[in-house]
Design a protein around this motif. Structure first.
Motif, PDB file in Angstrom:
ATOM      1  N   ASP A  29       0.859  -1.042  -0.147  1.00 12.76           N
ATOM      2  CA  ASP A  29      -0.037  -0.001   0.017  1.00 12.76           C
ATOM      3  C   ASP A  29       0.857   1.407  -0.187  1.00 12.76           C
ATOM      4  O   ASP A  29       0.904   2.229   0.671  1.00 12.76           O
ATOM      5  N   LEU A  30       1.766   1.328  -0.973  1.00 17.64           N
ATOM      6  CA  LEU A  30       2.680   2.528  -0.907  1.00 17.64           C
ATOM      7  C   LEU A  30       2.079   3.724  -1.260  1.00 17.64           C
ATOM      8  O   LEU A  30       1.115   3.989  -2.068  1.00 17.64           O
ATOM      9  N   THR A  31       2.674   4.686  -0.668  1.00 14.17           N
ATOM     10  CA  THR A  31       2.226   6.204  -0.908  1.00 14.17           C
ATOM     11  C   THR A  31       3.395   7.081  -1.446  1.00 14.17           C
ATOM     12  O   THR A  31       4.467   6.470  -1.142  1.00 14.17           O
ATOM     13  N   GLU A  32       3.445   7.967  -2.006  1.00 13.73           N
ATOM     14  CA  GLU A  32       4.512   8.748  -2.451  1.00 13.73           C
ATOM     15  C   GLU A  32       5.277   9.094  -1.139  1.00 13.73           C
ATOM     16  O   GLU A  32       6.762   9.446  -1.173  1.00 13.73           O
ATOM     17  N   SER A  33       4.839   9.212  -0.099  1.00 14.23           N
ATOM     18  CA  SER A  33       5.348   9.697   1.309  1.00 14.23           C
ATOM     19  C   SER A  33       6.196   8.527   1.912  1.00 14.23           C
ATOM     20  O   SER A  33       7.037   8.838   2.467  1.00 14.23           O
ATOM     21  N   ASP A  34       6.207   7.528   1.202  1.00 15.06           N
ATOM     22  CA  ASP A  34       7.102   6.399   1.488  1.00 15.06           C
ATOM     23  C   ASP A  34       8.402   6.476   1.130  1.00 15.06           C
ATOM     24  O   ASP A  34       9.302   5.751   1.385  1.00 15.06           O
ATOM     25  N   SER A  35       8.486   7.409   0.238  1.00 20.25           N
ATOM     26  CA  SER A  35       9.904   7.661  -0.364  1.00 20.25           C
ATOM     27  C   SER A  35      10.912   7.937   0.718  1.00 20.25           C
ATOM     28  O   SER A  35      10.751   8.661   1.638  1.00 20.25           O
ATOM     29  N   GLY A  36      12.262   7.682   0.601  1.00 19.45           N
ATOM     30  CA  GLY A  36      13.301   7.895   1.604  1.00 19.45           C
ATOM     31  C   GLY A  36      14.246   6.869   1.732  1.00 19.45           C
ATOM     32  O   GLY A  36      14.207   5.864   0.942  1.00 19.45           O
ATOM     33  N   GLY A  37      15.160   7.072   2.772  1.00 19.01           N
ATOM     34  CA  GLY A  37      16.121   6.238   3.168  1.00 19.01           C
ATOM     35  C   GLY A  37      15.940   5.173   4.203  1.00 19.01           C
ATOM     36  O   GLY A  37      15.265   5.387   5.014  1.00 19.01           O
ATOM     37  N   TYR A  38      16.158   3.782   3.995  1.00 19.01           N
ATOM     38  CA  TYR A  38      15.791   2.791   4.875  1.00 19.01           C
ATOM     39  C   TYR A  38      17.085   2.062   5.364  1.00 19.01           C
ATOM     40  O   TYR A  38      17.965   1.886   4.639  1.00 19.01           O
ATOM     41  N   GLN A  39      17.109   1.908   6.842  1.00 14.92           N
ATOM     42  CA  GLN A  39      18.253   1.163   7.517  1.00 14.92           C
ATOM     43  C   GLN A  39      17.918  -0.004   8.136  1.00 14.92           C
ATOM     44  O   GLN A  39      16.808  -0.165   8.731  1.00 14.92           O
ATOM     45  N   LEU A  40      18.875  -0.767   8.245  1.00 15.15           N
ATOM     46  CA  LEU A  40      18.821  -1.858   9.157  1.00 15.15           C
ATOM     47  C   LEU A  40      19.511  -1.887  10.491  1.00 15.15           C
ATOM     48  O   LEU A  40      20.570  -1.516  10.546  1.00 15.15           O
ATOM     49  N   LYS A  42      22.111  -5.938  23.259  1.00 13.90           N
ATOM     50  CA  LYS A  42      23.049  -5.781  22.127  1.00 13.90           C
ATOM     51  C   LYS A  42      22.419  -5.614  20.878  1.00 13.90           C
ATOM     52  O   LYS A  42      21.709  -6.392  20.345  1.00 13.90           O
ATOM     53  N   GLY A  43      23.045  -4.784  20.122  1.00 16.95           N
ATOM     54  CA  GLY A  43      22.670  -5.022  18.866  1.00 16.95           C
ATOM     55  C   GLY A  43      23.631  -4.077  17.862  1.00 16.95           C
ATOM     56  O   GLY A  43      24.640  -3.403  18.431  1.00 16.95           O
ATOM     57  N   PHE A  44      23.345  -4.019  16.632  1.00 17.66           N
ATOM     58  CA  PHE A  44      24.310  -3.375  15.577  1.00 17.66           C
ATOM     59  C   PHE A  44      23.138  -2.795  14.316  1.00 17.66           C
ATOM     60  O   PHE A  44      22.571  -3.485  13.841  1.00 17.66           O
ATOM     61  N   THR A  45      24.010  -1.476  14.152  1.00 15.38           N
ATOM     62  CA  THR A  45      23.022  -0.598  13.239  1.00 15.38           C
ATOM     63  C   THR A  45      23.938  -0.643  12.068  1.00 15.38           C
ATOM     64  O   THR A  45      25.219  -0.028  12.129  1.00 15.38           O
ATOM     65  N   PHE A  46      23.550  -1.119  10.761  1.00 19.42           N
ATOM     66  CA  PHE A  46      24.063  -0.697   9.628  1.00 19.42           C
ATOM     67  C   PHE A  46      24.161   0.661   9.162  1.00 19.42           C
ATOM     68  O   PHE A  46      23.000   1.057   8.920  1.00 19.42           O
ATOM     69  N   THR A  47      25.146   1.125   8.809  1.00 22.83           N
ATOM     70  CA  THR A  47      25.049   2.536   8.412  1.00 22.83           C
ATOM     71  C   THR A  47      24.749   2.614   6.765  1.00 22.83           C
ATOM     72  O   THR A  47      24.567   3.695   6.342  1.00 22.83           O
ATOM     73  N   ARG A  48      24.842   1.661   6.129  1.00 22.18           N
ATOM     74  CA  ARG A  48      24.331   1.663   4.637  1.00 22.18           C
ATOM     75  C   ARG A  48      22.959   1.684   4.508  1.00 22.18           C
ATOM     76  O   ARG A  48      22.313   0.903   5.076  1.00 22.18           O
ATOM     77  N   LYS A  49      22.400   2.792   3.709  1.00 24.77           N
ATOM     78  CA  LYS A  49      21.196   2.931   3.495  1.00 24.77           C
ATOM     79  C   LYS A  49      20.708   2.473   2.114  1.00 24.77           C
ATOM     80  O   LYS A  49      21.547   2.405   1.332  1.00 24.77           O
ATOM     81  N   THR A  50      19.503   2.211   1.907  1.00 25.52           N
ATOM     82  CA  THR A  50      18.898   2.017   0.572  1.00 25.52           C
ATOM     83  C   THR A  50      17.780   2.903   0.385  1.00 25.52           C
ATOM     84  O   THR A  50      17.111   3.124   1.374  1.00 25.52           O
ATOM     85  N   THR A  51      17.847   3.556  -0.790  1.00 27.89           N
ATOM     86  CA  THR A  51      16.849   4.632  -1.146  1.00 27.89           C
ATOM     87  C   THR A  51      15.615   4.197  -1.742  1.00 27.89           C
ATOM     88  O   THR A  51      15.830   3.381  -2.838  1.00 27.89           O
TER      89      THR A  51
END
Length: 525
Positions: free
Chosen positions: A129-140, A148-157
């Motif tokens: 159910d995508l909308t145009e407002s869903d545009s942006g960068g996503y991180q894991l 304990k956790g680890f955040t990947f700095t690499r984003k996907t747009t």
């Protein structure tokens, strides 16, 4: 061990095929590249932006590796972080830990892992159910234990644009009178909210209106745990009136996002044959008959003459005008031989229709040479045979002068045979006029009168004459035999001598004196 590795390899292949199938169907574009940070903490994400369309879904392909000492238990995805190293709970769009409720409300229920087993280190997600407002960068971010956790700095747009994909409408071959089903399939293989289907149709020069038929509003086919195919069917009975009509399938997604597809119906049909033209023509004129039929695709039209093996191809001119086909039959300078039944046939694939027209060639009457008159024993018999179309009528001017006569009429096809019998009284005819007429004109013919004189024996007939000749012959023979017999007996009597015993004497004796005498006959001693 080898077996487990083989199973895992097959699983990864199926997942890869699934991811690319969803990406292609949703309009997204992606290509992965591996990036490593600390130690073995590496992530594979799209190098380029992922594009998708509003109303559909997008897949973010992702895989990661960690140090052997790190066992991932949960996966968290962020959206629109302020920086690559600064993501907060307000940016969370998905968390496999159900106890954590810090998920943006606009993303709740819209994000799913393609592989629920985190230990497989497959972090690919699908967003529906995508909308145009869903545009942006996503991180894991991957988490082990409580803290304990680890955040990947690499984003996907991800870039979401307006919906351009259209539904696909499948139309089977349509034939008039045979129920058929149209199928409309929504774009994308998304498992989000169910779309709404609307069917409309428009005839030539008309406004959109609802189609009459059996409509299945929605049919959902589960392809995998996270992919679905949505479709709707329309079942109706096509007719010639549906041909060239436009049918529109509109698919409405969440957030008032719509897409539609319009198709044109091509219905195979064959309507009634119609023959136009003058079927009654004069001898020597031209015959023109036109056979018309409306059909799709155009029919093959042929002309034939019933009872004739003659090919009328040279006399036929075929004209096709859109869906109306005509075949004109033209015959120059017709004669009476062209009268008869002409059949027009229209063949369209399997069904064949036919109709016919009765053609009559009109012509002036003509009197046959076999007509004539005979007089016999003062009785006049005349026969006049005439042919024509329309059927002629015969008149005898002779009958105007007679009050007693008999008339006999016989008909055969276009010919009439009329005979009259008249008793003559002191009249002598050498010719008798016969008049034959119809709507085309009139002809006259003077018929010669033949006199026929009967011989005497003819009054009794040949059989009776033979009978009388036989009786006379028998009588003559009997008389001759009697004469011969009498002569023979007479001649034989003269040769016989009289004997004593054959003699007879007579004596007269007077017994009394009287004036009368008795005659006594007695034999002598």
């Amino acid at each position: 061990m080898a077996t487990r590795e083989t199973v895992c390899r097959h699983h990864r292949i199926r997942m890869f095929v699934l991811i690319w199938g969803i990406l292609l169907s949703s309009g997204a574009s992606v290509w992965g590249e591996r990036h490593c940070q600390t130690g073995n903490f590496c992530i594979t994400l799209s190098e380029a932006d992922i594009t998708a369309e509003a109303g559909l879904c997008v897949v973010i392909p992702c895989s990661f590796t960690t140090d052997k000492s790190f066992t991932p238990q949960h996966i968290v995805w962020y959206n629109k972080c302020e920086s690559s190293t600064k993501c907060i709970d307000a940016n969370i769009i998905f968390n496999t830990n159900k106890l954590n409720t810090e998920v943006q409300s606009l993303f709740k229920g819209r994000v799913s892992l393609l592989e629920p087993d985190v230990s497989q280190r497959n972090c690919s997600i699908i967003i529906n159910d995508l909308t145009e407002s869903d545009s942006g960068g996503y991180q894991l971010r991957v988490i082990q234990g409580e803290t304990k956790g680890f955040t990947f700095t690499r984003k996907t747009t991800v870039t979401v644009k307006g919906l351009t994909q259209k539904p696909s409408v499948m139309i089977p071959p349509l034939t008039e009178g045979q129920p058929t089903t149209l199928t409309c399939t929504a774009p994308g293989l998304c498992s989000g909210s169910d779309p709404k289907f609307t069917w409309t149709w428009r005839g030539a020069g008309e406004k959109d209106s609802q189609i009459t038929g059996n409509i299945t509003a929605l049919k959902t086919e589960d392809l995998t745990a996270v992919t679905q195919r949505h479709s709707s069917t329309l079942t109706f009975n096509p007719s010639a009136e549906h041909h060239n009509n436009n049918v529109t399938c509109e698919v409405s997604f969440k957030n008032n996002i719509t897409a539609e597809e319009t198709v044109t119906l091509n219905v195979t049909y064959l309507k009634k044959l119609v023959i136009t033209g003058v079927t009654t023509v004069k001898d020597g004129d031209d015959l023109n008959l036109t056979c018309s039929v409306e059909s799709f695709p155009p029919s093959v039209i042929t002309w034939t003459k019933h009872g004739s093996i003659r090919n009328l191809t040279k006399e036929t001119k075929i004209i096709l005008d859109n869906n109306t086909g005509t075949a004109t039959l033209t015959i120059r300078n017709v004669t009476v031989d062209y009268s008869g039944l002409y059949v027009c046939k229209a063949k369209l694939q399997i069904p064949t229709l036919s109709t016919h027209a009765e053609v009559n060639v009109t012509f002036l009457p003509r009197i046959f040479s076999t007509s004539g008159c005979v007089v016999q024993s003062e009785v006049l018999t005349c026969v006049c045979i005439s042919e024509g179309f329309p059927l002629p009528t015969i008149k005898w001017p002779l009958l105007d002068a007679h009050t007693e006569y008999s008339v006999t009429t016989n008909f055969s096809n276009h010919a009439v045979n009329l005979s009259i019998t008249v008793t003559l009284k002191d009249r002598n005819y050498t010719t008798v006029e016969c008049i034959s007429s119809n709507d085309i004109g009139e002809v006259k013919e003077n018929l010669n009168v033949t006199r026929k004189v009967l011989k005497q024996y003819d009054q009794h007939g040949p059989c009776e004459v033979l009978l009388w000749i036989g009786v006379a012959a028998v009588s003559l023979i009997v008389n001759v035999i009697c004469i011969i017999l009498m002569m023979f007996l007479w001649h034989s009597r003269k040769k016989v001598k009289p004997n004593q015993e054959d003699r007879t004497y007579m004596s007269i004796k007077k017994t009394e004196v009287s004036s009368d005498y008795d005659v006594i006959a007695q034999p002598l001693n």
